[in-house]
Design an enzyme around this catalytic site. Structure first.
Site, PDB file in Angstrom:
ATOM      1  N   HIS B  82       0.924  -1.290  -0.060  1.00 37.82           N
ATOM      2  CA  HIS B  82      -0.075   0.089   0.064  1.00 37.82           C
ATOM      3  C   HIS B  82       0.806   1.426  -0.118  1.00 37.82           C
ATOM      4  O   HIS B  82       0.635   2.083  -0.718  1.00 37.82           O
ATOM      5  CB  HIS B  82      -0.987   0.030   1.147  1.00 37.82           C
ATOM      6  CG  HIS B  82      -1.657   1.295   1.571  1.00 37.82           C
ATOM      7  ND1 HIS B  82      -2.665   1.886   0.675  1.00 37.82           N
ATOM      8  CD2 HIS B  82      -1.280   2.311   2.418  1.00 37.82           C
ATOM      9  CE1 HIS B  82      -3.046   3.122   1.236  1.00 37.82           C
ATOM     10  NE2 HIS B  82      -2.202   3.338   2.080  1.00 37.82           N
ATOM     11  N   ASP B 111       6.763  22.441 -26.026  1.00 34.95           N
ATOM     12  CA  ASP B 111       6.509  20.986 -25.359  1.00 34.95           C
ATOM     13  C   ASP B 111       7.723  20.877 -24.185  1.00 34.95           C
ATOM     14  O   ASP B 111       8.349  21.824 -23.893  1.00 34.95           O
ATOM     15  CB  ASP B 111       6.886  19.991 -26.520  1.00 34.95           C
ATOM     16  CG  ASP B 111       6.202  18.718 -26.400  1.00 34.95           C
ATOM     17  OD1 ASP B 111       6.528  17.880 -25.204  1.00 34.95           O
ATOM     18  OD2 ASP B 111       5.363  18.314 -27.004  1.00 34.95           O
ATOM     19  N   TRP B 147       7.076  -0.200   3.931  1.00 39.91           N
ATOM     20  CA  TRP B 147       7.516   0.385   2.501  1.00 39.91           C
ATOM     21  C   TRP B 147       9.010   1.121   2.651  1.00 39.91           C
ATOM     22  O   TRP B 147       9.543   1.210   1.554  1.00 39.91           O
ATOM     23  CB  TRP B 147       6.454   1.616   2.189  1.00 39.91           C
ATOM     24  CG  TRP B 147       6.643   3.016   2.769  1.00 39.91           C
ATOM     25  CD1 TRP B 147       6.142   3.420   3.891  1.00 39.91           C
ATOM     26  CD2 TRP B 147       7.314   3.912   2.134  1.00 39.91           C
ATOM     27  NE1 TRP B 147       6.612   4.533   4.173  1.00 39.91           N
ATOM     28  CE2 TRP B 147       7.259   4.918   2.939  1.00 39.91           C
ATOM     29  CE3 TRP B 147       8.075   4.321   0.735  1.00 39.91           C
ATOM     30  CZ2 TRP B 147       7.933   6.344   2.737  1.00 39.91           C
ATOM     31  CZ3 TRP B 147       8.735   5.422   0.689  1.00 39.91           C
ATOM     32  CH2 TRP B 147       8.672   6.507   1.900  1.00 39.91           C
ATOM     33  N   SER B 174      13.175   6.710 -14.092  1.00 44.69           N
ATOM     34  CA  SER B 174      11.877   7.421 -14.458  1.00 44.69           C
ATOM     35  C   SER B 174      12.067   8.790 -13.906  1.00 44.69           C
ATOM     36  O   SER B 174      11.812   9.663 -14.546  1.00 44.69           O
ATOM     37  CB  SER B 174      10.737   6.649 -14.299  1.00 44.69           C
ATOM     38  OG  SER B 174       9.764   7.415 -14.639  1.00 44.69           O
ATOM     39  N   SER B 175      12.166   8.917 -12.757  1.00 46.35           N
ATOM     40  CA  SER B 175      11.995  10.209 -11.868  1.00 46.35           C
ATOM     41  C   SER B 175      13.312  11.011 -12.124  1.00 46.35           C
ATOM     42  O   SER B 175      12.814  12.379 -12.282  1.00 46.35           O
ATOM     43  CB  SER B 175      12.086   9.950 -10.368  1.00 46.35           C
ATOM     44  OG  SER B 175      10.832   9.297  -9.832  1.00 46.35           O
ATOM     45  N   HIS B 258      13.157  11.877   3.607  1.00 42.82           N
ATOM     46  CA  HIS B 258      12.396  13.101   4.160  1.00 42.82           C
ATOM     47  C   HIS B 258      12.310  14.247   2.836  1.00 42.82           C
ATOM     48  O   HIS B 258      11.132  14.766   2.799  1.00 42.82           O
ATOM     49  CB  HIS B 258      13.106  13.930   5.608  1.00 42.82           C
ATOM     50  CG  HIS B 258      12.094  14.678   6.122  1.00 42.82           C
ATOM     51  ND1 HIS B 258      11.119  14.090   6.743  1.00 42.82           N
ATOM     52  CD2 HIS B 258      11.799  15.966   5.898  1.00 42.82           C
ATOM     53  CE1 HIS B 258      10.058  15.072   7.071  1.00 42.82           C
ATOM     54  NE2 HIS B 258      10.701  16.335   6.503  1.00 42.82           N
ATOM     55  N   GLU B 260      11.784  13.353   0.286  1.00 43.25           N
ATOM     56  CA  GLU B 260      10.643  12.639  -0.551  1.00 43.25           C
ATOM     57  C   GLU B 260       9.192  12.981  -0.255  1.00 43.25           C
ATOM     58  O   GLU B 260       8.411  13.294  -1.069  1.00 43.25           O
ATOM     59  CB  GLU B 260      10.654  11.079  -0.396  1.00 43.25           C
ATOM     60  CG  GLU B 260       9.562  10.256  -0.713  1.00 43.25           C
ATOM     61  CD  GLU B 260       9.369  10.186  -2.462  1.00 43.25           C
ATOM     62  OE1 GLU B 260      10.286  10.604  -3.078  1.00 43.25           O
ATOM     63  OE2 GLU B 260       8.380   9.939  -2.751  1.00 43.25           O
ATOM     64  N   TYR B 262       8.543  15.967   0.876  1.00 41.36           N
ATOM     65  CA  TYR B 262       8.373  17.179   0.381  1.00 41.36           C
ATOM     66  C   TYR B 262       8.033  17.031  -1.311  1.00 41.36           C
ATOM     67  O   TYR B 262       7.520  18.065  -1.629  1.00 41.36           O
ATOM     68  CB  TYR B 262       9.374  18.295   0.666  1.00 41.36           C
ATOM     69  CG  TYR B 262       9.569  18.341   2.181  1.00 41.36           C
ATOM     70  CD1 TYR B 262       8.349  18.984   2.863  1.00 41.36           C
ATOM     71  CD2 TYR B 262      10.592  18.266   3.089  1.00 41.36           C
ATOM     72  CE1 TYR B 262       8.299  19.031   4.213  1.00 41.36           C
ATOM     73  CE2 TYR B 262      10.489  18.311   4.380  1.00 41.36           C
ATOM     74  CZ  TYR B 262       9.272  18.897   4.841  1.00 41.36           C
ATOM     75  OH  TYR B 262       9.338  18.995   6.096  1.00 41.36           O
ATOM     76  N   SER B 273      -1.600  27.186  -4.662  1.00 40.20           N
ATOM     77  CA  SER B 273      -1.344  28.738  -5.004  1.00 40.20           C
ATOM     78  C   SER B 273      -1.776  29.188  -6.293  1.00 40.20           C
ATOM     79  O   SER B 273      -1.795  30.372  -6.343  1.00 40.20           O
ATOM     80  CB  SER B 273      -0.003  28.835  -4.732  1.00 40.20           C
ATOM     81  OG  SER B 273       0.780  28.240  -3.739  1.00 40.20           O
ATOM     82  N   HIS B 307      14.911  12.737  12.304  1.00 40.16           N
ATOM     83  CA  HIS B 307      13.532  12.851  13.166  1.00 40.16           C
ATOM     84  C   HIS B 307      12.784  11.349  12.936  1.00 40.16           C
ATOM     85  O   HIS B 307      11.860  11.403  13.946  1.00 40.16           O
ATOM     86  CB  HIS B 307      12.964  14.156  13.038  1.00 40.16           C
ATOM     87  CG  HIS B 307      12.383  14.310  11.556  1.00 40.16           C
ATOM     88  ND1 HIS B 307      12.188  15.223  11.109  1.00 40.16           N
ATOM     89  CD2 HIS B 307      11.997  13.413  10.587  1.00 40.16           C
ATOM     90  CE1 HIS B 307      11.497  15.284   9.841  1.00 40.16           C
ATOM     91  NE2 HIS B 307      11.378  14.000   9.743  1.00 40.16           N
ATOM     92  N   HIS B 308      13.108  10.776  11.847  1.00 35.48           N
ATOM     93  CA  HIS B 308      12.394   9.379  11.800  1.00 35.48           C
ATOM     94  C   HIS B 308      13.015   8.347  12.773  1.00 35.48           C
ATOM     95  O   HIS B 308      12.392   7.425  12.652  1.00 35.48           O
ATOM     96  CB  HIS B 308      12.590   9.023  10.199  1.00 35.48           C
ATOM     97  CG  HIS B 308      11.865   9.955   9.245  1.00 35.48           C
ATOM     98  ND1 HIS B 308      10.553   9.773   9.102  1.00 35.48           N
ATOM     99  CD2 HIS B 308      12.239  11.144   8.569  1.00 35.48           C
ATOM    100  CE1 HIS B 308      10.339  10.668   8.364  1.00 35.48           C
ATOM    101  NE2 HIS B 308      11.132  11.641   7.935  1.00 35.48           N
ATOM    102  N   THR B 333       6.476  26.959   6.275  1.00 37.14           N
ATOM    103  CA  THR B 333       5.256  26.361   5.993  1.00 37.14           C
ATOM    104  C   THR B 333       4.128  27.258   6.553  1.00 37.14           C
ATOM    105  O   THR B 333       3.213  27.436   5.859  1.00 37.14           O
ATOM    106  CB  THR B 333       4.934  24.981   6.586  1.00 37.14           C
ATOM    107  OG1 THR B 333       6.222  24.261   6.252  1.00 37.14           O
ATOM    108  CG2 THR B 333       3.887  24.238   6.089  1.00 37.14           C
ATOM    109  N   LYS B 336       3.557  30.114   4.151  1.00 34.99           N
ATOM    110  CA  LYS B 336       2.570  29.542   3.236  1.00 34.99           C
ATOM    111  C   LYS B 336       1.140  29.552   3.563  1.00 34.99           C
ATOM    112  O   LYS B 336       0.406  30.291   2.941  1.00 34.99           O
ATOM    113  CB  LYS B 336       3.056  28.305   2.644  1.00 34.99           C
ATOM    114  CG  LYS B 336       4.327  28.235   1.811  1.00 34.99           C
ATOM    115  CD  LYS B 336       4.418  26.762   1.167  1.00 34.99           C
ATOM    116  CE  LYS B 336       5.626  27.035   0.048  1.00 34.99           C
ATOM    117  NZ  LYS B 336       5.023  27.413  -1.093  1.00 34.99           N
ATOM    118  N   ARG B 455       1.269   0.508  15.046  1.00 33.34           N
ATOM    119  CA  ARG B 455       0.954   0.376  13.619  1.00 33.34           C
ATOM    120  C   ARG B 455       1.880  -1.173  13.120  1.00 33.34           C
ATOM    121  O   ARG B 455       2.408  -1.761  13.688  1.00 33.34           O
ATOM    122  CB  ARG B 455       1.652   1.505  12.876  1.00 33.34           C
ATOM    123  CG  ARG B 455       3.042   1.688  12.666  1.00 33.34           C
ATOM    124  CD  ARG B 455       3.631   3.041  12.153  1.00 33.34           C
ATOM    125  NE  ARG B 455       3.547   2.913  10.907  1.00 33.34           N
ATOM    126  CZ  ARG B 455       4.408   3.600  10.050  1.00 33.34           C
ATOM    127  NH1 ARG B 455       5.456   4.377  10.651  1.00 33.34           N
ATOM    128  NH2 ARG B 455       4.259   3.497   8.763  1.00 33.34           N
TER     129      ARG B 455
END
Lengths: 284, 530
Positions: B82, B111, B147, B174-175, B258, B260, B262, B273, B307-308, B333, B336, B455
């Protein structure tokens, strides 16, 4: 806009090559995963995928070369290629950074930690954390790779190859095709000698130093870092050979030769990675 | 997709020779950014359904205490897949789809800079999806290491882990190609007069996102390569007996992980925006500060990864550094959120579906931001690490953040893509169903987490039963609500009231100067931006 017929920016026709590349990577990824788990079809899938990949690379790059020589790429397209090569090299830098980071982490943190008070008294009695280390669970004796034999010669070879490549570039810019060809040839030869010495060093490590990929974290970091670097030298040399073939066919002019410069950037990048390797993997 | 105009008459001076493949081959060989954008979006929605079915599998098991449907291994593979499918298959490709469609239209380019490579970036994704989904049918089942693929679990699992590793390599390729394409397009193909500080904010956020992707996808490739060699070639990166350390994997992965998150939220900020000023009929408040805030978030994202890992073991100085650095992200943040609210202040607002999703985004995403701040406080995080509180937090930012922004953007630009207005009734129904069921699903998880429910475990103590039941009902409702979205989009693609070029009264920008639907080729001669 001053151009009357040429498009403002070249947008290529629909192309079959990308889907060939996708099928190739599907076969190679699936095949490699099967191969590693002992499924018989694995090697054949990898071989088939690789063959398709080679076909795709020849076709795709051939088309790009044709478009470039056909004058379809204006200044704006050239700038796109320059940006993209720079960002691609940045992504390669980050890939190597992951492995350099792993090396620093084990040298500064994890190996000393294994000899910390708790680990030493509870788990790994008598482990001394001096680098190079294959870890507390590794009992065979091995000799680490020294810096001042082949690695130092290899450093000289690569640095010289950077100089010969720049010399070839001067030849191209000044219209001296002989100097261009000789410089390219010398660069490729120096790269090839570098790779041969690297292979010799690996054989030496496996047979005489008992230093293998499986020799704990020292073996892991040594072979993965130098191995990925060697792979990049191989790629760079292959690209230089392509460039030499194009030079032989009369491609490139003094003011239109970004393919040459892109490969040169890549070659210098590989060179700089080697200097990092020489200092932190072989020397210190 | 049939409604996309294939009319070459619009393209004056274009030197295509008119032998474009048709049918399936059109989509396989296309070099058109609009075709490729459409494919990205369809692929993303397909994977969203697959990932959603897995989520249903998880919630069905957790509806009642005790073991109901799956054995624990299968349950763990559901949570793992998932996560992988939603992150790499749904959210990221959907944003790239938006980038493909919108960036050339918004900066006045004909293009993407590398149209053929653009095609390959997309067509690598189905390959990766095949590798990922196949792993369910392999001996040992799909990967069940979470994951994040933390060592040593990922080193020990069956051959499906190798499929996943190669899938990640291919998605990474790809990315990286997609990101290089986006950066070069933005830097080199803007219409004359479109200076950097005139670019629409969606383009700015994608420029910064693409930079993050190029910086961290190779690091993830390195991390999974180390897993691969530890699994099969006897290296010791994550093996303490050989001098390595399983924690090393967590550092390398989270250095990717991390930025990722963002990568998944900055383009969402960009979409919001664009939408808020349109429906508030006022220019965006504090444009320059938005740009700087986005860049600050991106730079800070490189120095907060541990922090993870607050409970993994780190020197106290490290804990404090990562705690304060993380809390610092609240500043840009907050800038924003303040700017969005200030844009709405005294605006003449209307609440069509995109605006509903945008305002819903601000409200619910901000809640996710606050719980993120709570998780960042190290002493609290030690209590709630690996509980449902964390699950609630990241679903508030990823579902109510990224996904709601994607819905908002889809309704906002759908008339431009299809030439038809969508059904406002269906859109509003989709919004209200989504936001209500979303909160029914995830709000109780805060309480579950604070009460200590872990979890990634298929069973729980009976005191958690009531909230879990509510969350499962919400999850089923949330999933069904997405069918409304599917119906709304398909209906809109097939027909509906004709959309004008400008579509929205308050809309401003180059994409609204071309007809709706946008012609197959646009801006072959760049417009001049004043």
């Amino acid at each position: 806009m001053s151009q009357s017929h040429a498009p403002y920016y070249f947008v290529p026709e629909p192309s079959r090559y990308p889907i060939f590349g996708s099928v190739a990577l599907l076969l190679m990824g699936m095949g490699a995963a099967c191969w590693m788990n002992g499924v018989n079809a694995g090697p054949y899938m990898v071989a088939g995928g690789f063959a398709i990949l080679i076909y795709m690379l020849f076709g795709w790059f051939g088309q790009v070369v044709g478009e470039s020589e056909g004058g379809k790429y204006n200044q704006r397209v050239d700038v796109s290629f320059r940006w993209s090569m720079g960002w691609f090299i940045f992504s390669e830098v980050m890939f190597f950074a992951a492995f350099f980071g792993a090396l620093f982490y084990v040298r500064v943190l994890s190996v000393p930690d294994l000899a910390g008070l708790e680990s030493r008294t509870l788990l790994w009695n008598g482990f001394t954390p001096a680098w190079p280390s294959a870890g507390p669970g590794f009992s065979e004796a091995f000799t680490p790779m020294g810096a001042w034999g082949i690695p130092a010669i290899n450093t000289l070879l690569l640095l010289t190859s950077g100089a010969t490549l720049t010399w070839a570039h001067w030849g191209l810019v000044n219209g001296n095709r002989g100097q261009l060809k000789l410089g390219l040839l010398l660069t490729i030869l120096l790269g090839a000698v570098f790779l041969c010495l690297q292979v010799y060093e690996y054989v030496h490590a496996y047979h005489e130093l008992n230093l293998k990929l499986t020799t704990g974290i020292y073996g892991s970091t040594f072979f993965m870092l130098t191995g990925f670097h060697g792979f990049h030298v191989t790629l760079g040399a292959t690209m230089l050979i392509v460039i030499l073939c194009r030079v032989m066919r009369g491609h490139f002019t003094a003011d239109h030769h970004f393919a040459f410069e892109a490969v040169a950037w890549y070659w210098h990048f590989v060179d700089v990675v080697w200097l990092g390797l020489f200092v932190v993997v072989y020397w210190l | 997709m049939s409604s996309i105009s294939h009319d070459h008459a619009h393209g004056h001076g274009h030197d295509d020779h008119g032998h474009h493949p048709t049918g399936l081959m059109r989509w396989i060989t296309t070099t058109n950014h609009k075709d490729i954008g459409t494919m990205y979006l369809i692929f993303a929605f397909t994977m969203f359904i697959v990932g959603g079915l897995l989520a249903w599998g998880i919630r069905a098991e957790l509806m009642y205490p005790g073991m109901q449907l799956w054995d624990p291994e299968r349950f763990n593979s559901f949570t793992t897949m998932h996560g992988l499918i939603m992150v790499f298959g749904a959210i990221m490709p959907a944003f790239v789809g938006f980038a493909n469609w919108q960036i050339p239209l918004m900066i006045g380019a004909s293009d993407m800079a590398f149209a053929r490579m653009n095609n390959w970036s997309f067509w690598l994704l189905p390959v990766a999806a095949i590798l990922l989904v196949t792993s369910f049918f392999l001996p040992g089942g799909a990967p069940a290491a979470g994951w994040t693929l933390y060592a040593p679990l990922s080193v020990q699992q069956g051959m499906s882990m190798d499929f996943t590793i190669f899938a990640i390599h291919i998605m990474g390729a790809s990315s990286i190609m997609g990101s290089i394409n986006i950066i070069v397009t933005i830097l080199n193909m803007r219409a004359p007069g479109m200076t950097l500080m005139k670019m629409p904010l969606f383009v700015w956020t994608w420029l910064i996102t693409a930079y993050l992707l190029i910086a961290v996808m190779p690091v993830l490739a390195g991390a999974v390569t180390m897993i691969l060699t530890d699994r099969h070639f006897g290296t010791s990166f994550f093996n303490a007996a050989g001098g390595g350390d399983p924690v090393l994997y967590q550092h390398v992965f989270c250095f990717f992980g991390h930025p990722e998150v963002y990568i998944m939220i900055l383009p969402a900020f960009g979409i919001i925006s664009q939408i808020i000023p349109t429906f508030a009929r006022k220019p965006l408040f504090g444009y320059a500060s938005m740009v700087y805030a986005t860049a600050s978030i991106a730079i800070l994202s490189f120095i907060v990864w541990a922090h993870h890992m607050f409970v993994v073991g780190m020197p106290a100085a490290g804990l404090l550094f990562f705690m304060y650095a993380t809390m610092l992200i609240a500043v840009p943040t907050g800038v924003k959120v303040f700017n969005w609210v200030a844009t709405m202040w005294r605006g003449s607002m209307t609440f069509e579906t995109p605006m509903l999703f945008a305002v819903g985004f601000i409200f619910v995403f901000t809640m996710g931001g606050f719980t993120g701040l709570i998780c960042a406080i190290m002493p609290i995080d030690i209590q709630i690490q690996d509980t449902y509180y964390v699950v609630a937090h990241f679903h508030y930012v990823l579902v109510a953040g990224s996904l709601f922004a994607l819905f908002a953007g889809t309704y906002y630009w759908l008339p431009k893509w299809t030439g038809h207005m969508y059904s406002e009734t269906l859109g509003k129904l989709h919004f209200w169903a989504s936001i209500i069921f979303f909160n029914i699903t995830f709000f109780p998880m805060h309480f579950l987490g604070l009460a200590g429910m872990p979890r990634r475990i298929p069973d729980y103590a009976t005191q958690f039963a009531d909230f879990n039941f509510i969350a499962s009902i919400g999850a089923f409702g949330f999933g069904l609500s997405q069918l409304i979205f599917l119906i709304a989009v398909v209906k809109c693609a097939k027909g509906g009231p004709k959309a004008t070029a400008q579509v929205w009264e308050g809309a401003d920008g180059l994409e609204w100067t071309v007809p709706s639907p946008a012609p197959y080729h646009t801006f072959e001669e760049p417009p001049h931006v004043k």
